[in-house]
Structures are given as C-alpha cells and as structure tokens.
Motif scaffolding. Structure first.
Motif, PDB file in Angstrom:
ATOM      1  N   SER A 264      -3.891   0.761   8.188  1.00 22.13           N
ATOM      2  CA  SER A 264      -5.093   1.327   7.564  1.00 22.13           C
ATOM      3  C   SER A 264      -6.048   1.812   8.650  1.00 22.13           C
TER       4      SER A 264
ATOM      5  N   VAL B 222      -6.682  -8.128   0.962  1.00 21.85           N
ATOM      6  CA  VAL B 222      -5.235  -8.340   1.087  1.00 21.85           C
ATOM      7  C   VAL B 222      -4.904  -9.380   2.164  1.00 21.85           C
TER       8      VAL B 222
ATOM      9  N   ASP C 288      -1.300  -3.712  10.541  1.00 21.89           N
ATOM     10  CA  ASP C 288      -2.173  -2.992   9.593  1.00 21.89           C
ATOM     11  C   ASP C 288      -2.334  -1.550  10.060  1.00 21.89           C
TER      12      ASP C 288
ATOM     13  N   ASP D 131       2.272  -2.504  -4.596  1.00 27.50           N
ATOM     14  CA  ASP D 131       1.107  -1.639  -4.776  1.00 27.50           C
ATOM     15  C   ASP D 131       0.589  -1.874  -6.186  1.00 27.50           C
TER      16      ASP D 131
ATOM     17  N   THR E 277       0.817  -3.109   6.296  1.00 30.15           N
ATOM     18  CA  THR E 277      -0.143  -2.738   5.240  1.00 30.15           C
ATOM     19  C   THR E 277      -0.725  -1.357   5.523  1.00 30.15           C
TER      20      THR E 277
ATOM     21  N   LEU F   7      -3.773   0.605   3.716  1.00 30.37           N
ATOM     22  CA  LEU F   7      -4.762   0.468   2.639  1.00 30.37           C
ATOM     23  C   LEU F   7      -5.937   1.416   2.853  1.00 30.37           C
TER      24      LEU F   7
ATOM     25  N   HIS G 194     -10.427  -3.382   1.221  1.00 31.45           N
ATOM     26  CA  HIS G 194      -9.083  -3.702   0.747  1.00 31.45           C
ATOM     27  C   HIS G 194      -8.338  -4.553   1.772  1.00 31.45           C
ATOM     28  N   VAL G 195      -8.541  -4.234   3.049  1.00 27.56           N
ATOM     29  CA  VAL G 195      -7.876  -5.011   4.100  1.00 27.56           C
ATOM     30  C   VAL G 195      -8.339  -6.457   4.052  1.00 27.56           C
TER      31      VAL G 195
ATOM     32  N   GLY H 263       0.828  -1.212   0.000  1.00 28.18           N
ATOM     33  CA  GLY H 263       0.000   0.000   0.000  1.00 28.18           C
ATOM     34  C   GLY H 263       0.852   1.247   0.000  1.00 28.18           C
TER      35      GLY H 263
END
Lengths: 297, 297, 297, 297
Positions: B95, B74, B93, B30, B63, B65, B70-71, B7
């Motif tokens: 995000s 992925v 993560d 990405d 990540t 995102l 999207h999470v 990402g």
C-alpha cells in the motif's frame, strides 16, 4: 568571415574568443574598456562605437546584451545598428530577452534588408568558454542554415525553434520548467532526507523513476549527491540565482501578455526574489535549496 | 511458495494474478466478492477472512490496501494479521501510506517475530498487469533479499531504499517531484505554444535541454506531442488525478510532521484538489494541463 | 471652472457628468462618438481631438484612460497634451497605471510648467455615478489643495498620498491586499461551510474577530450572507475580475522592478488569470469564490 | 461553583486564575508542578491526577490542552475523564484542535450523559490575563446558555457558533483568513514603501479603503505604523508564529478531509513553516513581514 561582436560580458567575451580561435576576423565593442582590450590582445580590432561596428565591413554582427532595454538601444537607437548598417549584413542577437521585443526588432531589421536571428543560449559561462553552448534559434530556415557554421564555433547543440522570436520562446519556456524542477527537486530531496532517507540513495531512486529530471540527475542541488556540480562546491559558479530570477521575470511577463496562467512559475519567481533579497543572488540557482534547510546553513 | 494476498483492487488483482502465473500457491482475501472469485477461478483459494489468511499455512502475506486506515485495521485490528499470524511468517505491505504509520506497524510486527517490508509501487494498472511495476522497498537487507524473487514476479525494478518506512519515503518524495514536474511541464508547454511555438518542436528542445524531465520526455501532457500516453487518448487510463491528490496529501502531511516546507508541493496539492472538484479526478494526472487551457476544453 | 476631460468610458462618463452637474464648463474628448455625444447632450462641448482640448481655454485637464500605453500616447505623443498645452494649465490623470510611468509623465509635465497630479480612483462605476469615489492622489500639496474642490464633485474620500506617483502606489498596494483578502475570505467561508457551519453565522464570527476585513464584512463573496453586494445577484456589476487582474499585473510588475517579493500576490494574480480564462473575467471580482466551489456552479 | 481545570500552560493558568478571582472553587491539574503550585497558592486545590479531577465534586470540568493528541488522552484514555467522571458533570474543551476530533469526543461524552462544549479562544496570553478572550463555542444552545456565566469570567466576547465542533470550525476558518491577511498586509506595506510611500500614510489609506483588515488597522506588521503592537517592540509577545503554523496545519488538514482547496492558505502555511525553520517561530506572527525585508533585519 568578418564578424562584428557587441557585448563582451561574462558570456560574450568567451564566445568572441571562440570565434577568434576558429579563424574569424573580429570587430568588437563594449562599454567596458578592459573587456575590449582583452579581445584586442587576442587579435580582434576595436573600432570604438556601435556605429563604427555597423559601418565596418563585417558581414555578420552578433550581440550579447543583458536585457531588452540594451537590445533596443543598440539596435533601434539613433546611434544604433539599424540606423547605420548596410543592407544585407546579417544580425544575430544572443541576448535573452522577451519574445515580443525580439520579434519587434527582427521585423524592423528584416524590413530594411538585414536578416536577423534571435539565438539565446544556455550552458553558462562554462559552456561559453568550452564552446559547448546550446543555441535556441528563431528566424528563417535559410538564415539559420547560413548562421549554423558560425554558431558551431561557439556551441554544440544548435536548435532551430521556428520563426523569429521562437529562440526566446524556447529559452523562456525551458527555463521556466527548469526553475520549477530545481525547486521541486530541492523540496523532494529535503523531505526524503528529513524522513530518514540517504540523499544519494534517494536521488538514485528518483533518477530511475518518474520524478527523474535534469535538476535531479545532472545538477542535483543536495550537497554530497554529485561531484562537479555547484552543490559540491558551495554553490559557486554555474548559473546565478539572479539570472534565473531575470528569466522568470521574462516568463511571467510573457505569460501575462498572452493570458497564460503560470501558477508554479509565479511562485518560483517569488521564491528566487526572496532568496535574492536574503543576499544569495550570486549563488548558483541550485542554491535555492538553502531556503528549505533553515538556519543551520 | 504459499503466499497470502489481501486487497484485490485495481492494483492488487493483477499483482495476485502474476503471482499465480509464476507458480505460487495463493490464499486471497478482499471485501469484494467478485474480485475474490476472479482469483479463485484462476487457481487461488479464498479462506474468507483476514484471520483465516493469518492462520493459513502461508509463509508470506502481501497486502495492497487503499490508505493508512485500512492498513491499521488489517494489521493491528482485533481481527487483524498481527493478532493471529504465526511467528516467522513474513509480511509485505505494498500500500502507499505515510512513512510514520508504515514504521509503526513494522516495529510491532518485528517485535512479535514477523519480519516486515514496506514496498509501495509505481507503474499503475498497466505496470501491474504487465508485471513491470517498480517496487520501492524499506526494511532489513536480509528481508529484502528474501523477498526479491517474489517481488520480481510482479515488478521489474525492485529498489531497496533503506530501513523500514523508506519505501514509503522514496515513493512520497518521488511523487511530490513528479506532480510538480507535471504541472510545470503543462505551464511551460502552454506558455510556449501561446507564444507561437509548435508543441512538438518545443518538447524536442526541452527534452535536450535543462528543462528535461520524465513528464516532458516520457509522458508529455500536451495533446499531440507523443503517442501512447494519456494525452493522446483524452487522458483516459494512466495514473488518476485523485490518486496523485492522495499522494500529495501524504507528502504534505509528512512535511508538516517533519517541519519541512514544501511550497511548490503544497500548491500542487491544491491545484489537484481544485481539478478534482471540477469533476476531473478520474482523468490521468497529466490532464492537469486542462486547468491551463481555459474554457475551450 | 473650464475643465477638459479625456476618456469617457464606464468610469470617465459618469465622472464627467458629475462635473457638469456641479456647474463646471466641460470640453470632452473620446474615440467613441456615442460617449462624446451623450456628454454634449448634457451640456459639454466637444472640440474633436486631444490637441483641441490642449489648446482649449480649459484651466484644468482630467484624463481617465485604460492603461499606461494610452496615458503615454495622450500625454507624450506628437498629437498629445504636453506638446500643445499652455504653461500653467493643470493636469490630473485618474487612470490606474504603474507608478513609474506616472512619475515619468508628471516630471515631464512639471518641467514644462504644467502642475500634474496622479489621482486613481476606487469605488467602481456605482461610485462614479453617485459621486462617491475614493481618490488616491499623488503630487505637490499645493496642487492637491487646488484640485480638491474639483475632485469633491466626483468623489467623497479624497486622500493625499504624498509626492507624484504615490496615488498609484496607494492604489496598487491597496488592491493587492484587497485581491488576496477576497480570495482568502472565499477560502475561509468555503472551508467553514464545508465543515458544517452556517455561512451567515461564520461571517458574523469572523467580522468580530481577527479575520475581519472589508471583503468579509462589506463585500462578502459567499452567496446569501449579505444583501446588495454582487454575491447576492450572481456577481453582476461591481468591480470586474479582469480589472482586478489588470491591477494585480501592475502590482507584480512594480514588485519585480523594486525587487519586493509578493508571494501571495503573485498567486492571486495567477488565480484571477485562471478564472478569466475559464470565461468569468466580466464577473465581479468576488466571484473568484467559484474557483473553490467545484463543478456545481 | 466547583470547577475542575486541566491544562495550566500560558493560556490555561491565567484563565484558571480568573475563575478563582470570580469566586469559583477550583480543582486543578497539570503535569507541570510549578504551574499547579501557583494556582494552589492562589486558592485552588490540586487533587493530583486527571482521574482525581474526574472524581472530584466539580460540576464542570474545563480543559486547555496543546493539541488533539492530548485531548484524546485526557478525555478518552483509560486514566481519562470519560472513564471516571460522574454522569451530568459538564465538560468544556477550550483547546484548539481539529473539528472532527472535537465532534468525536463530544459525541462520546454526550452518549454517556456528560454535556460537552468545544470552546477555543482567541486573544492570546494578554487576553487570557485580562479576561477579555473571545470564546468560539460549539454545542447545544442550552449547554451554551448554562456555560455562559463561567466563560464570561474569562472572556468578553462569547459567541455560539452552532452544534458541537463549530467552535473549532470558526476558529480554524478565522485563523486561516487571519494568517493570509497578515502576510498580504506585509506584502502590500512593503511594496508601497519600496515604491516610495510613507508607511503610516499608506496604512491610513488602506484602512479607509477596500484593503482594510484587522491585520492592517489593529495589528499592523510594519514597524512604526502603530504603537502597542508586536511590530512596535521587536515582535515579542502576541501570538507566536509557531502557534499560527499549528493552526494553519489544522486548517489545511481539515481542508484535505473535506476536499476544499485552500490555495492561499496552503502557501501561507508553507511560509510560516519556512519562517519557523529560519529560527523565528517564537516571534509574534506579524513578524512574517521579515521574510519580505531581506537580510538587513
């Protein structure tokens, strides 16, 4: 200095006491006889009417009244201050009222030779007793300078906000923001806790992040997060919800008159009205968090 | 350390660059080829797919995102991380997503032997570039301790918010409060100015009174009150209104799921939606004050 | 009958014309000379001042004024009606003002022997011209019965709402509900269309279901759903947004005075204020739907 | 006709009974055994699982389920309808769910040869028992025509709202408007009464004026205004507040997905959430007026 003081309620009484303590000579008036007597015991004299205060040798008269209607009566009535006061006597109104009325009264006073300041306070009864109030002052710079030593007997943070009425403007704008921030803090704290977060930890994160505000870092409404705040003692003391409701009424009326939308402010006003109708108007304004916690509290 | 990074958007790219600068070995992915190439030029390698990152020798995969969907793809997709990563590889993560999804993914990762943290950030693209982001981290204490040195390459304020998902909780609660405070500051500033007060003077009074908040004292939305904030440069840069709208969507959805009312928060969300529909979604979120200033702006 | 008529604006002028058409003798007054002259050409006489109207042989005086302040001046001023009118002359105020002022004026009039009714109208300039206004009337039953034939010259639906002030109460309550319903209809129509539904079909379903309301079935704000309504002609004509804003101001002030929360009403007021500030105050109040349709309109 | 029926709750059970009464052969399923047994006693057969219903000789299968998640499981799960039903069998989902999920399921059904309609209802348990429900139907015209005779066994007002998903759209838009109108009626009635007006008289004026709406003229929330409505019997029966809260959640989520602001709708949702948290979720949705009447009720 010889000072007249009209309005000896929860705020006015301790303010008047602080003036006495600072060595000023005081002539006081209030419709409540017990309030007057307590000041007389502490050394004030009590001439008996607004007119008597106006005609006393006081060089400065301070008023601390509940609302615009009382200010109009005390200043503009036939038995009021302006009709009977000597030219040159200075006037300070510490009531919280709408800016337009404040400016109207000030203009009439100034026109007849009585310099006037509007000087509403924040800090609550605790600040009034401790002499640590904040005064937000509107009026001429020279009048402000002149009044400063007297105001410092009652408060710690004395701010000149510009010409007449601006003390009220600053107060109404600050309290509008305060009310919304308090409700917002209540929403954020409750949401975070409902999602599984420890309230102290959450407050800690917020207070070092962009959600930081006085309502979260100094007066957190969530029980158990802070000591020595109303939420730590069942929301007793502090700044009553019904007083906040009154200030929000001033804000929304001022907004209407100037054509400024206050979307969150109007909703905050209605939430405090709802809370008041549920019987909680005497609780500190941070108790609004109870609206969010359902039946259990 | 060998780190995988998936990402590389406005936030992810500068974060990845900071990891490279700190001396870490980086494998990046990405969908945008230019974003990947910029990192490769700076020293990263680019194995070509999420599966390749999962199978790389990276000990830690980060990540960054856009949203929950999207999470999920992925992490949980057939060509996703969990299906292909070695046990023991740690996952972070960063995000900003809803807490429930964060916990669901974390539980699946942990169950298969991959310790996971949720670590959303605040501080915007400026903070990402400068390496001064705030990380709000949810997960086990030992995993947090382990991740701390890496996070410190990208941020300055790294806060452990409790178990899995609590990073997201803290972020969503903070931003809920932030959005409301910002709109409230806009209302209070505009009302005060409409009533005749100088904006700088008004901000000064508020910032030493109970209306004080980050939106008033650090990021004031009224043009001319502060330098070096978006309101001083036409609301460019900063934290976009559409990103705030997204976060308010997460907050109101989390509130719905937990049955927590967010009356001001829901109204704030609708105001940002209205503002976005008027074509201003790319402006900094403090530009919401334009909703209050009528036709002239 | 000989009737005095004060206030010849957009509403008052056609109302006065209808009284002339019905054969009544009319003495009129307004600050605007052209408005007076148009009535004189149609057969009215114009004695030149409020005092002259008060002293004319009119048995009944009708007023149609913009707001409470004008009503107070015209009725209670030194050059006003009450100071100069003969006992027994009947008074009807058709202005839309706050109920408390209406009751205050009525009590003073009645005390000096002048029976008074408050009789605000709905129906707009179209209804005023066509003589199809709705009158919401507060006051004694016998006074209502007495006034009925005259009111029927100007309106079709004449409703007695109870004692003095209740005409204003009915008006303010109805328009509060109307404003909210209109915005709600705008939200529902726009949401349904955004989700893929034909606006006419959607309105049809709503109008036979529990969402049915006057704003959806008689005055739909979505362009193309109905003919002969403001949404079919660019929101010209009809009942101006700024007039609705004024009525919402009366409602929220009355709510404040009685301690009644009006959460949706307060928000509706702020939305009309926002809309007015965007320059649309002269459009019909159904144009509020433009707040929801983004930049394209 | 042989019909399968899945979901025998408060709505589904009386609907299924009406199909039996109309002479149809019924195969039913529900997780609640007593609900199934009551239908079996009335003449239905109960094959024991969703798969069994799918494999039964039913030409048409109707589902009536609580929320999107259940619809996804029953239609799309491994043990769900689509995996086991014969091509050509028609499907009708009468659950109230979000339009996007409705369209997703319908597309999958149609792709494998099973024509599907979304057909949410209004009218409550009373309408379900009396066979007077309103069906808002989305889907192909020919499928609608085909289903009409069966739907007429359960409802009186069967409206075709356009392509797949539009039944849900109409329902969500109607109920958004309904919820707001109901709260608005509560505000207007309470304000009028607080200002001294008789509630029946006020409702009468509103119902012949521009504030007229279903919530005021058919389902008035103020006690004593109408007979045979929930407000006449302590708000028991009717359409529960928690069901309205669910529908407002669908509306605000659909609004978020399409970027349509619903300012009043979002506030209405929060008010129903607040009301539910105060322990009143099981009362009819017109009981929201209690939020406005303070502690005494």
């Amino acid at each position: 200095m010889h000072i007249g003081f009209i309005g000896l309620g929860n705020m006015g009484s301790p303010m008047a006491h602080n003036l006495l303590k600072a060595g000023h000579q005081l002539s006081v008036f209030d419709l409540s006889q017990p309030a007057v007597e307590a000041l007389v015991e502490a050394g004030a004299n009590a001439p008996g009417s607004v007119v008597d205060i106006a005609r006393s040798p006081a060089e400065l008269i301070i008023t601390m009244l509940p609302a615009s209607a009382h200010v109009k009566t005390v200043y503009l009535g036939e038995q009021g201050l302006l009709a009977h006061v000597q030219p040159g006597v200075r006037l300070i109104d510490s009531s919280t009222i709408d800016p337009l009325t404040a400016r109207e009264v000030e203009a009439l006073a100034r026109a007849q030779g009585n310099p006037m300041l509007d000087a509403p306070v924040s800090g609550g009864t605790t600040g009034a007793a401790a002499g640590t109030l904040t005064f937000m002052v509107g009026g001429e710079q020279s009048d402000f300078d002149n009044a400063l030593p007297v105001l410092q007997c009652m408060g710690k943070n004395i701010v000149h906000c510009g010409p007449a009425g601006n003390g009220q403007v600053a107060k109404v704008a600050n309290n509008l923001l305060l009310a919304i921030s308090m409700i917002a803090t209540a929403e954020a704290m409750n949401l975070g806790v409902a999602l599984g977060m420890d309230p102290k930890l959450l407050a800690g994160v917020i207070n070092t992040s962009s959600g930081r505000c006085w309502s979260s870092d100094t007066y957190n409404p969530y029980p158990g997060v802070m000591d020595n705040v109303p939420s730590a003692r069942g929301y007793s003391g502090g700044f009553g919800s019904d007083l906040m409701l009154k200030d929000l009424g001033l804000a929304s009326e001022a907004a209407r008159q100037t054509g400024q939308p206050v979307l969150l402010g109007a909703l905050a006003q209605q939430l405090y009205q709802t809370f008041s109708n549920q019987g909680h108007g005497n609780l500190d304004f941070s108790a609004i968090i109870k609206l969010y916690t359902g039946v259990s509290e």
